[in-house]
Write a protein that holds these residues in place. Structure first.
Motif, mmCIF file in Angstrom:
data_model
loop_
_atom_site.group_PDB
_atom_site.id
_atom_site.type_symbol
_atom_site.label_atom_id
_atom_site.label_comp_id
_atom_site.label_asym_id
_atom_site.label_seq_id
_atom_site.Cartn_x
_atom_site.Cartn_y
_atom_site.Cartn_z
ATOM 1 N N GLU A 1 0.815 -1.222 0.000
ATOM 2 C CA GLU A 1 0.000 0.000 0.000
ATOM 3 C C GLU A 1 0.847 1.271 0.000
ATOM 4 O O GLU A 1 0.315 2.375 -0.193
ATOM 5 N N ALA A 2 2.126 1.156 0.227
ATOM 6 C CA ALA A 2 2.977 2.345 0.317
ATOM 7 C C ALA A 2 3.307 2.878 -1.079
ATOM 8 O O ALA A 2 3.515 2.110 -2.022
ATOM 9 N N GLU A 3 3.347 4.205 -1.193
ATOM 10 C CA GLU A 3 3.819 4.827 -2.424
ATOM 11 C C GLU A 3 5.343 4.903 -2.372
ATOM 12 O O GLU A 3 5.913 5.355 -1.375
ATOM 13 N N ILE A 4 5.987 4.467 -3.438
ATOM 14 C CA ILE A 4 7.448 4.437 -3.472
ATOM 15 C C ILE A 4 7.942 5.547 -4.388
ATOM 16 O O ILE A 4 7.622 5.586 -5.574
ATOM 17 N N LEU A 5 8.742 6.445 -3.821
ATOM 18 C CA LEU A 5 9.258 7.608 -4.529
ATOM 19 C C LEU A 5 10.762 7.423 -4.692
ATOM 20 O O LEU A 5 11.517 7.508 -3.711
ATOM 21 N N VAL A 6 11.208 7.166 -5.903
ATOM 22 C CA VAL A 6 12.630 6.944 -6.152
ATOM 23 C C VAL A 6 13.236 8.263 -6.619
ATOM 24 O O VAL A 6 12.978 8.735 -7.722
ATOM 25 N N THR A 7 14.016 8.868 -5.744
ATOM 26 C CA THR A 7 14.642 10.156 -6.010
ATOM 27 C C THR A 7 16.151 9.959 -6.023
ATOM 28 O O THR A 7 16.642 8.839 -6.024
ATOM 29 N N GLY A 8 16.908 11.044 -6.021
ATOM 30 C CA GLY A 8 18.349 10.868 -5.972
ATOM 31 C C GLY A 8 19.107 12.165 -6.031
ATOM 32 O O GLY A 8 18.533 13.244 -6.230
ATOM 33 N N VAL A 9 20.403 12.056 -5.843
ATOM 34 C CA VAL A 9 21.291 13.220 -5.821
ATOM 35 C C VAL A 9 22.311 13.166 -6.955
ATOM 36 O O VAL A 9 23.162 14.046 -7.066
ATOM 37 N N GLU A 10 22.226 12.149 -7.791
ATOM 38 C CA GLU A 10 23.191 12.007 -8.874
ATOM 39 C C GLU A 10 22.750 12.771 -10.118
ATOM 40 O O GLU A 10 21.588 13.178 -10.237
ATOM 41 N N ASP A 11 23.686 12.951 -11.040
ATOM 42 C CA ASP A 11 23.408 13.546 -12.338
ATOM 43 C C ASP A 11 24.194 12.754 -13.372
ATOM 44 O O ASP A 11 24.974 11.871 -13.009
ATOM 45 N N PRO A 12 24.010 13.008 -14.668
ATOM 46 C CA PRO A 12 24.670 12.158 -15.671
ATOM 47 C C PRO A 12 26.192 12.172 -15.631
ATOM 48 O O PRO A 12 26.827 11.305 -16.237
ATOM 49 N N HIS A 13 26.792 13.127 -14.924
ATOM 50 C CA HIS A 13 28.245 13.197 -14.856
ATOM 51 C C HIS A 13 28.795 12.723 -13.508
ATOM 52 O O HIS A 13 29.982 12.922 -13.230
#
Length: 472
Positions: free
Chosen positions: A426-438
């Motif tokens: 039932e939990a909403e999963i939010l996949v975020t992050g601090v990376e960038d393509p470089h």
């Protein structure tokens, strides 16, 4: 998937403004704490000293304690599979929700990939070094910056709302993500009540670029294994028997080559692809972000992002064979290779593994003997983007970055998300992050863009602040 667009900021609240100021004011100490974590060589692979992973867990637990947010902070371990061996230490910190507020799980991992050769780095891998607007070091981006994004957002939130913090929290900082999360499922089962949440923020993914945030809504799964190929009882002189005897290297090269067609696309019957739309992404951008050498051509067919996000891929990531320095005129009796398969959304990792095994058995040349072991599986993931928390996360990202977020697919894998879905459906999963393509995660000269770091912390702090004002 959506294209980037300018964002019209939400009407700021007093709490939002105070959170912005707290995040900015706290950034220098956040970077200093990140640097201290990076100096701990917490490689979770079996060949490395587990004491460093323990030291890293203790440092993260101390940071969690110092926030003053949590009712409990513990370092825990869970067994691997059905055996008695324990996985690497993880940090679990909890705070009970008050006054009907939701509970949010904050996930990241404090273990890191092996650094590789020091000479491939422009500075020492475990000595964080700022050059320009980036900080370099193993784990600086993946994923100790994710750990510090959680800690920094909680610091800003508590500094702003103080005793009015009613949000429930479960901080789960894993210690073996880079080694396959082998005890993850057992850890969830053993700590299910402590980890139960309405929303789960997984801070371990990418952004579209240094100026555009992203919410990851699709992940490929993975199948990794060791393949051992044998043809001889013992090594023999290549001059005496070469031309009549198929050594293991010959058999291995021939077998591995069957994984791909002439265009470089995967040629294994039974591996499927996912049909989804992708944003514009040019070959020039691919070359710049991946470091593709001039003259080297991309492989595969279809749009470039569909090849990375929605199609399977196979990579040979290591070979155990005689080194060039130690090469002799010898027919090798055995070689072993490490194979990494990325599985498209829509197919289970188990089904993909069965297809790979069938392919290997059908294509082994010269009657060679093969063995498959060290098998690790992780299912792919697709997000339902219709939920309330997803909408709030995208709004917070847009307000923090000044640009609408992109809905991103990722070619890499976060296998444990399938475990989260199974344990907390039932939990909403939010996949975020601090990376960038470089950022070059897993590679020499891994780095974190400090502007991205600032905006990622602010987006999470704004999201937590807004959820703190809402009932479930």
């Amino acid at each position: 998937m959506t294209d980037t667009a300018e964002h019209v900021p939400s009407v700021p609240s007093a709490v939002d403004g105070a959170i912005r100021e707290a995040v900015a004011t706290g950034l220098p100490s956040t970077i200093a704490d990140l640097s201290r974590l990076v100096r701990i060589p917490s490689v979770s692979w079996a060949a490395f000293d587990p004491a460093h992973v323990r030291q890293s867990a203790e440092a993260v637990a101390a940071l969690a304690e110092e926030t003053g947010v949590f009712d409990t902070v513990e370092i825990r371990q869970a067994p691997i599979g059905q055996g008695s061996e324990l996985g690497q230490p993880a940090v679990l910190a909890t705070r009970r929700a008050r006054n009907g507020r939701p509970t949010v799980m904050l996930y990241a991992h404090h273990d890191v990939q092996p650094p590789g050769k020091d000479e491939d780095w422009d500075s020492q891998p475990f000595e964080p070094t700022v050059r320009g607007d980036r900080i370099y070091g193993r784990g600086a981006a993946d994923d100790k910056a994710g750990v510090m994004a959680h800690i920094a957002s909680l610091r800003a939130l508590t500094e702003t709302v103080g005793d009015d913090l009613d949000l429930g929290l479960a901080l789960f900082i894993e210690g073996e993500e880079e080694f396959g999360s082998r005890s993850f499922a057992n850890f969830l089962a053993e700590n299910r009540d402590a980890l139960a949440a309405d929303a789960i923020i997984v801070a371990d993914s990418n952004n579209w670029d240094e100026k555009t945030p992203a919410l990851t809504i699709g992940l490929r799964g993975n199948v990794t294994f060791r393949l051992t190929i044998r043809t001889l009882e013992h090594a023999s002189h290549s001059g005496m028997f070469g031309g009549a005897i198929p050594d293991a290297m010959l058999a291995g090269i021939r077998l591995l080559a069957t994984f791909w067609d002439d265009a470089g696309s995967v040629a294994v019957d039974g591996l499927t692809r996912y049909e989804g739309s992708t944003p514009e992404y040019s070959e020039e951008q691919l070359r710049a972000e991946a470091g593709l050498l001039p003259g080297t051509q991309p492989v595969g067919t279809g749009s470039i992002l569909s090849r990375i996000w929605s199609q399977p891929s196979i990579t040979v990531t290591g070979i155990d064979a005689p080194t060039v320095a130690n090469a002799s005129n010898t027919l090798s009796p055995v070689i072993a290779v490490k194979v990494s398969v990325r599985v498209a959304p829509g197919q289970t990792a188990r089904a993909a593994a069965e297809a790979i095994e069938a392919h290997l058995m059908a294509n082994t040349p010269f009657g060679a003997t093969i063995e498959i072991d060290e098998l690790d599986l992780g299912d792919p993931f697709l997000v339902d983007t219709s939920g309330h928390a997803v909408g709030e996360a995208k709004r917070a990202m847009a307000d923090a970055w000044g640009v609408e977020p992109v809905e991103l697919g990722v070619g890499g894998s976060i296998p444990f998300i399938a475990d989260l879905v199974r344990e907390f459906p039932e939990a909403e999963i939010l996949v975020t992050g601090v990376e960038d393509p470089h950022s070059r995660a897993h590679s020499p000269n891994e780095s974190l863009h400090l502007g991205v770091f600032h905006r990622a912390i602010l987006a999470e702090a704004l999201l937590l602040g807004r959820l703190n004002a809402q009932t479930r």
